[in-house]
Design an enzyme around this catalytic site. Structure first.
Site, PDB file in Angstrom:
ATOM      1  N   TYR A 167       0.788  -1.231   0.000  1.00 55.85           N
ATOM      2  CA  TYR A 167       0.000   0.000   0.000  1.00 55.85           C
ATOM      3  C   TYR A 167       0.822   1.284   0.000  1.00 55.85           C
ATOM      4  O   TYR A 167       0.255   2.365  -0.077  1.00 55.85           O
ATOM      5  CB  TYR A 167      -0.954  -0.003   1.199  1.00 55.85           C
ATOM      6  CG  TYR A 167      -1.900  -1.178   1.178  1.00 55.85           C
ATOM      7  CD1 TYR A 167      -2.923  -1.243   0.245  1.00 55.85           C
ATOM      8  CD2 TYR A 167      -1.754  -2.231   2.075  1.00 55.85           C
ATOM      9  CE1 TYR A 167      -3.787  -2.328   0.209  1.00 55.85           C
ATOM     10  CE2 TYR A 167      -2.614  -3.321   2.050  1.00 55.85           C
ATOM     11  CZ  TYR A 167      -3.624  -3.364   1.116  1.00 55.85           C
ATOM     12  OH  TYR A 167      -4.470  -4.439   1.080  1.00 55.85           O
ATOM     13  N   HIS A 176     -15.285  -6.282  -2.353  1.00 53.43           N
ATOM     14  CA  HIS A 176     -15.584  -7.673  -2.669  1.00 53.43           C
ATOM     15  C   HIS A 176     -16.778  -8.219  -1.898  1.00 53.43           C
ATOM     16  O   HIS A 176     -17.141  -9.378  -2.077  1.00 53.43           O
ATOM     17  CB  HIS A 176     -14.353  -8.537  -2.361  1.00 53.43           C
ATOM     18  CG  HIS A 176     -13.065  -7.825  -2.613  1.00 53.43           C
ATOM     19  ND1 HIS A 176     -12.639  -7.492  -3.879  1.00 53.43           N
ATOM     20  CD2 HIS A 176     -12.143  -7.313  -1.754  1.00 53.43           C
ATOM     21  CE1 HIS A 176     -11.489  -6.828  -3.781  1.00 53.43           C
ATOM     22  NE2 HIS A 176     -11.177  -6.707  -2.513  1.00 53.43           N
ATOM     23  N   HIS A 184      -8.117   1.825  -6.298  1.00 56.76           N
ATOM     24  CA  HIS A 184      -7.429   0.860  -5.437  1.00 56.76           C
ATOM     25  C   HIS A 184      -5.936   1.129  -5.514  1.00 56.76           C
ATOM     26  O   HIS A 184      -5.390   1.298  -6.607  1.00 56.76           O
ATOM     27  CB  HIS A 184      -7.711  -0.577  -5.876  1.00 56.76           C
ATOM     28  CG  HIS A 184      -9.148  -0.934  -5.785  1.00 56.76           C
ATOM     29  ND1 HIS A 184      -9.752  -1.230  -4.589  1.00 56.76           N
ATOM     30  CD2 HIS A 184     -10.113  -0.993  -6.742  1.00 56.76           C
ATOM     31  CE1 HIS A 184     -11.031  -1.476  -4.812  1.00 56.76           C
ATOM     32  NE2 HIS A 184     -11.279  -1.329  -6.106  1.00 56.76           N
ATOM     33  N   LEU A 185      -5.282   1.169  -4.363  1.00 52.08           N
ATOM     34  CA  LEU A 185      -3.844   1.411  -4.326  1.00 52.08           C
ATOM     35  C   LEU A 185      -3.080   0.263  -4.968  1.00 52.08           C
ATOM     36  O   LEU A 185      -2.137   0.475  -5.722  1.00 52.08           O
ATOM     37  CB  LEU A 185      -3.385   1.603  -2.878  1.00 52.08           C
ATOM     38  CG  LEU A 185      -3.954   2.840  -2.179  1.00 52.08           C
ATOM     39  CD1 LEU A 185      -3.722   2.753  -0.682  1.00 52.08           C
ATOM     40  CD2 LEU A 185      -3.341   4.094  -2.749  1.00 52.08           C
ATOM     41  N   ARG A 201     -10.026 -11.231  -4.215  1.00 54.07           N
ATOM     42  CA  ARG A 201      -9.988  -9.779  -4.425  1.00 54.07           C
ATOM     43  C   ARG A 201     -10.251  -9.391  -5.883  1.00 54.07           C
ATOM     44  O   ARG A 201     -10.332  -8.214  -6.203  1.00 54.07           O
ATOM     45  CB  ARG A 201      -8.631  -9.217  -3.999  1.00 54.07           C
ATOM     46  CG  ARG A 201      -8.351  -9.359  -2.525  1.00 54.07           C
ATOM     47  CD  ARG A 201      -7.065  -8.632  -2.147  1.00 54.07           C
ATOM     48  NE  ARG A 201      -6.596  -9.030  -0.846  1.00 54.07           N
ATOM     49  CZ  ARG A 201      -7.012  -8.507   0.313  1.00 54.07           C
ATOM     50  NH1 ARG A 201      -7.915  -7.558   0.320  1.00 54.07           N
ATOM     51  NH2 ARG A 201      -6.517  -8.940   1.458  1.00 54.07           N
TER      52      ARG A 201
END
EC number: 4.2.1.10
Length: 145
Positions: free
Chosen positions: A23, A81, A101-102, A112
Site C-alpha cells: 500500500y 468484494h 485501489h492502491l 480480491r
C-alpha cells in the site's frame, strides 16, 4: 462551487504503516492533503471521509446525495468484494464515481478479483498507488470544468 467527496473504506486509516510493500508509505492524512490542495487549486471543494464501518460509509453516500455532491472518488477497500449495500447506496444517489485501489487487485488473491462497484463506476484505477487518487481527481476536474 463544484463538490467532490473522497470515501476511504476499512483499514485505510492505517496507510503508511500497514503493509507498505503493498500500500505504500503515504499516510491517509498525506493523501487527503494532496487531494484537497489539488482541488483547491482548481476551485473545487473536496472533502474526505474514512470509516471502517459499512453503515457509516453508506450514510456518507446518502448525505452526499442530500449535499448535492457532484462526484465521488471511492476506495471501498475490503468492501469492494463484499458490500452490495454500499453498491446499492451509490446506485440510489446516482452520483458519478471513480473506484480507486492502491494495489492491483487482479494481481492479488483471487477473492480480491471481483468488485461489486466496477460495473457501475465511471472508471476504475487500480495498482498505481497513491497516484491513482490524483489521476481520478484530475479526470473529474477536467469533466467538471
Amino acid at each position: 462551487m463544484k463538490k467532490i467527496l473522497v470515501l476511504h473504506g476499512p483499514n485505510l486509516n492505517l496507510l503508511g504503516s500497514r503493509e507498505p510493500s503493498i500500500y505504500g508509505h503515504a499516510s491517509l492524512t498525506q493523501i487527503n492533503g494532496d487531494l484537497i490542495q489539488e482541488a483547491d487549486n482548481a476551485g473545487i471543494r473536496l472533502s474526505c471521509f474514512q470509516s471502517n464501518a459499512e453503515a457509516e460509509l453508506i450514510q456518507a453516500v446518502h448525505q452526499a446525495g442530500i449535499d448535492k455532491i457532484n462526484y465521488i472518488i471511492i476506495n471501498p477497500a475490503a468492501f469492494t468484494h463484499t458490500s452490495i449495500a454500499l453498491r446499492d447506496a451509490l446506485s440510489a444517489v446516482a452520483i458519478p464515481f471513480i473506484e480507486v485501489h492502491l494495489s492491483n487487485i487482479f494481481s492479488r488473491e483471487t477473492f480480491r478479483h471481483h468488485s461489486y462497484f466496477s460495473d457501475i463506476a465511471v472508471g476504475v484505477i487500480s495498482g498505481l498507488g497513491t497516484k491513482g487518487y490524483l489521476l481520478a481527481l484530475q479526470a473529474i476536474i477536467k469533466e467538471l470544468k
